[in-house]
Design an enzyme around this catalytic site. Structure first.
Site: not given
Ligand SMILES: NC(=O)c1ccc[n+]([C@@H]2O[C@H](COP(=O)([O-])OP(=O)(O)OC[C@H]3O[C@@H](n4cnc5c(N)ncnc54)[C@H](OP(=O)(O)O)[C@@H]3O)[C@@H](O)[C@H]2O)c1
Length: 288
Positions: A10, A37, A125
């Site tokens: 990710g 998960i 969310y």
């Molecule tokens: N992006 C933002 O602006 C933001 C802001 C605040 C907090 N966050 C938090 O930061 C974290 C990371 O965000 P990110 O931007 O890196 O997101 P991302 O690029 O979408 O990465 C999320 C990862 O989680 C995997 N995933 C999703 N569902 C899953 C499951 N059930 N079991 C195992 N793996 C799973 C996805 O794999 P697939 O794609 O193959 O499903 C992907 O590898 C998250 O917890 C999010 O809530 C993000």
């Protein structure tokens, strides 16, 4: 020390892997293909085979509109997934670092939120992420819950695609004028810095709830203006009208976090959003 990173392909996960590597570790990289998960058995099997001393969970369902459309699925991943990880971390005596969000707040405070402020999420969310936090706090002692905000990194977000910085630069190349909202205040945070902060924090035994975002705050319009200024991009940037991009899902208008607990421990390593943006634009290779 064995580190397992969940969501390793990710946006944040790739930088977490890189941060541990820089510190001399060889993290085990777990993607959605390796475990879901939301399944306790699968989580137990995948992590039991590795027996990590540190588990870093970056996985979530975090596309806000998709969460609203399918709350049961969002709850399965964001709440029960966090619970499953806490159960397995306790069984393996591992530390758990779990990434959470500024969207646990309603944005009415109008001053930076600290860790002790009451949460009041506005959407599915935020509610499911807050439930995930509660499950971890109830099941485990050795946890770090790290709330962050408005992430952008070298690798595209798997759930949302191009980050805001790269999207603005792409659109500026296609249009003469861009209109961006000026009524949502955030702290845009580079994943590279957050990943380093997570790696540093995970080495301690200062368990608990942490805010970890870039210092300072801006509106999306101000962020876009800074992107174009640093990159000398010529485009007409205007403030979007109040109803030009109506939100499909309620979101906090103000979600600035203060890294109070990190600062208390002398561990806060996050820079200002301006410095983080400058580093991103001048040091990172352009994403494809
Ligand atoms: N992006 C933002 O602006 C933001 C802001 C605040 C907090 N966050 C938090 O930061 C974290 C990371 O965000 P990110 O931007 O890196 O997101 P991302 O690029 O979408 O990465 C999320 C990862 O989680 C995997 N995933 C999703 N569902 C899953 C499951 N059930 N079991 C195992 N793996 C799973 C996805 O794999 P697939 O794609 O193959 O499903 C992907 O590898 C998250 O917890 C999010 O809530 C993000």
């Amino acid at each position: 020390m064995t580190v397992a990173v969940i969501g390793a392909n990710g946006q944040l996960g790739t930088d977490v892997v890189a941060a541990f590597r820089r510190n001399g570790e060889t993290p085990i990289e777990l993607t959605h293909a390796d475990l879901d998960i939301s399944s306790l058995e699968w989580t137990r099997r995948a992590l039991g085979g590795v027996r990590p001393s540190i588990i870093v969970n970056t996985a979530a369902m975090h596309h806000v509109e998709n969460c609203e459309r399918d709350p049961a699925h969002a709850y399965q991943i964001n709440a029960l997934g966090a619970r499953n990880l806490a159960i397995v971390a306790r069984e393996l005596d591992s530390k758990l670092v779990h990434v959470s969000t500024d969207y646990v707040f309603d944005g009415l405070k109008k001053a930076p939120y600290v860790e002790s402020d009451p949460a009041a999420p506005l959407n599915v969310y935020g509610n499911t992420k807050l439930a995930g936090e509660a499950f971890i706090r109830g099941a485990l002692e050795k946890y770090f819950i790290v709330r962050t905000s408005a992430l952008y990194g070298r690798n595209p977000c798997r759930a949302k695609g191009k980050n805001f910085v790269d999207l603005m630069l792409k659109l500026a190349g296609e249009r003469d004028e861009l209109r961006v909202v000026n009524d949502e205040i955030v702290s845009p945070t580079p994943t590279a810095e957050l990943a380093q902060q997570i790696a540093e924090l995970s080495r301690t035994d200062q368990y608990g709830l942490y805010h970890a975002t870039a210092e300072g705050s801006c509106t999306w319009y101000e962020f876009a203006a800074a992107i174009f200024e640093i990159t000398c991009t010529r485009v007409q940037l205007n403030v979007a009208g109040p109803n030009e991009f109506p939100a499909k899902v309620p979101r906090p208008k103000y979600s600035v976090l203060e890294n109070r607990e990190l600062k208390k421990l002398g561990l806060n390593s996050l820079e200002t959003w301006q410095k983080g943006l400058m580093t991103y634009l001048t040091h990172s290779p352009s994403p494809a």
